[in-house]
Write a protein that holds these residues in place. Sequence first.
Motif, PDB file in Angstrom:
ATOM      1  N   THR A  66       0.824  -1.208   0.000  1.00  0.00           N
ATOM      2  CA  THR A  66       0.000   0.000   0.000  1.00  0.00           C
ATOM      3  C   THR A  66       0.859   1.259   0.000  1.00  0.00           C
ATOM      4  O   THR A  66       0.601   2.200  -0.752  1.00  0.00           O
ATOM      5  N   THR A  67       1.900   1.279   0.825  1.00  0.00           N
ATOM      6  CA  THR A  67       2.781   2.440   0.888  1.00  0.00           C
ATOM      7  C   THR A  67       3.473   2.669  -0.444  1.00  0.00           C
ATOM      8  O   THR A  67       3.555   3.805  -0.926  1.00  0.00           O
ATOM      9  N   ILE A  68       3.961   1.617  -1.046  1.00  0.00           N
ATOM     10  CA  ILE A  68       4.659   1.745  -2.320  1.00  0.00           C
ATOM     11  C   ILE A  68       3.701   2.222  -3.405  1.00  0.00           C
ATOM     12  O   ILE A  68       4.042   3.096  -4.209  1.00  0.00           O
ATOM     13  N   SER A  69       2.482   1.698  -3.439  1.00  0.00           N
ATOM     14  CA  SER A  69       1.523   2.164  -4.451  1.00  0.00           C
ATOM     15  C   SER A  69       1.100   3.602  -4.166  1.00  0.00           C
ATOM     16  O   SER A  69       0.848   4.371  -5.102  1.00  0.00           O
ATOM     17  N   ASP A  70       1.047   4.010  -2.884  1.00  0.00           N
ATOM     18  CA  ASP A  70       0.754   5.407  -2.551  1.00  0.00           C
ATOM     19  C   ASP A  70       1.853   6.332  -3.061  1.00  0.00           C
ATOM     20  O   ASP A  70       1.573   7.446  -3.522  1.00  0.00           O
ATOM     21  N   PHE A  71       3.123   5.904  -2.950  1.00  0.00           N
ATOM     22  CA  PHE A  71       4.224   6.683  -3.502  1.00  0.00           C
ATOM     23  C   PHE A  71       4.039   6.852  -5.006  1.00  0.00           C
ATOM     24  O   PHE A  71       4.207   7.939  -5.560  1.00  0.00           O
ATOM     25  N   CYS A  72       3.697   5.771  -5.668  1.00  0.00           N
ATOM     26  CA  CYS A  72       3.485   5.800  -7.117  1.00  0.00           C
ATOM     27  C   CYS A  72       2.358   6.767  -7.462  1.00  0.00           C
ATOM     28  O   CYS A  72       2.489   7.594  -8.366  1.00  0.00           O
ATOM     29  N   ASN A  73       1.257   6.697  -6.743  1.00  0.00           N
ATOM     30  CA  ASN A  73       0.115   7.572  -7.011  1.00  0.00           C
ATOM     31  C   ASN A  73       0.449   9.029  -6.740  1.00  0.00           C
ATOM     32  O   ASN A  73       0.062   9.917  -7.502  1.00  0.00           O
ATOM     33  N   ALA A  74       1.178   9.296  -5.649  1.00  0.00           N
ATOM     34  CA  ALA A  74       1.567  10.673  -5.324  1.00  0.00           C
ATOM     35  C   ALA A  74       2.469  11.247  -6.403  1.00  0.00           C
ATOM     36  O   ALA A  74       2.348  12.417  -6.777  1.00  0.00           O
ATOM     37  N   TYR A  75       3.353  10.441  -6.933  1.00  0.00           N
ATOM     38  CA  TYR A  75       4.236  10.889  -8.003  1.00  0.00           C
ATOM     39  C   TYR A  75       3.449  11.131  -9.288  1.00  0.00           C
ATOM     40  O   TYR A  75       3.630  12.150  -9.964  1.00  0.00           O
ATOM     41  N   ASN A  76       2.556  10.223  -9.617  1.00  0.00           N
ATOM     42  CA  ASN A  76       1.798  10.327 -10.860  1.00  0.00           C
ATOM     43  C   ASN A  76       0.905  11.556 -10.903  1.00  0.00           C
ATOM     44  O   ASN A  76       0.585  12.059 -11.979  1.00  0.00           O
ATOM     45  N   VAL A  77       0.486  12.060  -9.739  1.00  0.00           N
ATOM     46  CA  VAL A  77      -0.314  13.276  -9.686  1.00  0.00           C
ATOM     47  C   VAL A  77       0.494  14.468 -10.192  1.00  0.00           C
ATOM     48  O   VAL A  77      -0.052  15.403 -10.775  1.00  0.00           O
ATOM     49  N   LEU A  78       1.809  14.430 -10.019  1.00  0.00           N
ATOM     50  CA  LEU A  78       2.670  15.568 -10.329  1.00  0.00           C
ATOM     51  C   LEU A  78       3.170  15.621 -11.766  1.00  0.00           C
ATOM     52  O   LEU A  78       3.721  16.632 -12.178  1.00  0.00           O
ATOM     53  N   SER A  80       3.120  14.577 -16.167  1.00  0.00           N
ATOM     54  CA  SER A  80       2.275  14.416 -17.349  1.00  0.00           C
ATOM     55  C   SER A  80       2.011  12.929 -17.610  1.00  0.00           C
ATOM     56  O   SER A  80       2.678  12.067 -17.038  1.00  0.00           O
ATOM     57  N   ASP A  81       1.100  12.640 -18.494  1.00  0.00           N
ATOM     58  CA  ASP A  81       0.737  11.247 -18.804  1.00  0.00           C
ATOM     59  C   ASP A  81       1.940  10.461 -19.340  1.00  0.00           C
ATOM     60  O   ASP A  81       2.074   9.267 -19.092  1.00  0.00           O
ATOM     61  N   ASP A  82       2.834  11.111 -20.054  1.00  0.00           N
ATOM     62  CA  ASP A  82       3.997  10.437 -20.616  1.00  0.00           C
ATOM     63  C   ASP A  82       4.998  10.004 -19.562  1.00  0.00           C
ATOM     64  O   ASP A  82       5.767   9.065 -19.772  1.00  0.00           O
ATOM     65  N   ASP A  83       5.021  10.685 -18.419  1.00  0.00           N
ATOM     66  CA  ASP A  83       6.021  10.404 -17.381  1.00  0.00           C
ATOM     67  C   ASP A  83       5.471   9.572 -16.219  1.00  0.00           C
ATOM     68  O   ASP A  83       6.189   9.305 -15.262  1.00  0.00           O
ATOM     69  N   LYS A  84       4.218   9.176 -16.270  1.00  0.00           N
ATOM     70  CA  LYS A  84       3.638   8.394 -15.169  1.00  0.00           C
ATOM     71  C   LYS A  84       4.329   7.032 -15.076  1.00  0.00           C
ATOM     72  O   LYS A  84       4.773   6.482 -16.067  1.00  0.00           O
ATOM     73  N   ILE A  85       4.414   6.514 -13.848  1.00  0.00           N
ATOM     74  CA  ILE A  85       5.039   5.211 -13.640  1.00  0.00           C
ATOM     75  C   ILE A  85       3.959   4.201 -13.272  1.00  0.00           C
ATOM     76  O   ILE A  85       2.943   4.537 -12.662  1.00  0.00           O
ATOM     77  N   ASN A  86       4.168   2.962 -13.650  1.00  0.00           N
ATOM     78  CA  ASN A  86       3.270   1.855 -13.317  1.00  0.00           C
ATOM     79  C   ASN A  86       4.065   0.796 -12.586  1.00  0.00           C
ATOM     80  O   ASN A  86       5.150   0.415 -13.021  1.00  0.00           O
ATOM     81  N   LEU A  87       3.537   0.314 -11.495  1.00  0.00           N
ATOM     82  CA  LEU A  87       4.199  -0.751 -10.735  1.00  0.00           C
ATOM     83  C   LEU A  87       3.748  -2.094 -11.282  1.00  0.00           C
ATOM     84  O   LEU A  87       2.586  -2.300 -11.585  1.00  0.00           O
ATOM     85  N   VAL A  88       4.703  -3.002 -11.416  1.00  0.00           N
ATOM     86  CA  VAL A  88       4.387  -4.339 -11.934  1.00  0.00           C
ATOM     87  C   VAL A  88       4.741  -5.353 -10.873  1.00  0.00           C
ATOM     88  O   VAL A  88       5.790  -5.282 -10.277  1.00  0.00           O
TER      89      VAL A  88
END
Length: 88
Positions: A66-78, A80-88
């Motif tokens: 949950t913490t790691i996905s929250d980090f990902c979501n917090a980053y993705n808010v900041l 553009s769509d091209d720079d968003k990260i996805n966790l696998v």
Amino acid sequence: MAITRQRDNIHWTCNNLLSYNKTFNFAVSGRGPGKTTDTLRYMMNQHKKGYMMVLLKRQIVDVNETTISDFCNAYNVLVSDDDKINLV
């Protein structure tokens, strides 16, 4: 990396902390001022330049999926769509 969300003058930024040019910097406060989001923004910008950083959590139970996905979501808010990260 293009920042899509405008930063405000209310939430915490790491700029003053980093201006001391110390090897280790610590930001300790209550929940909500924006430490995680701003630190993540800074870390990702530095990572693109080839630097590595360590983010410490107070308790081992705080390091979970949950913490790691929250980090990902917090980053993705900041970014553009091209720079968003996805966790696998």
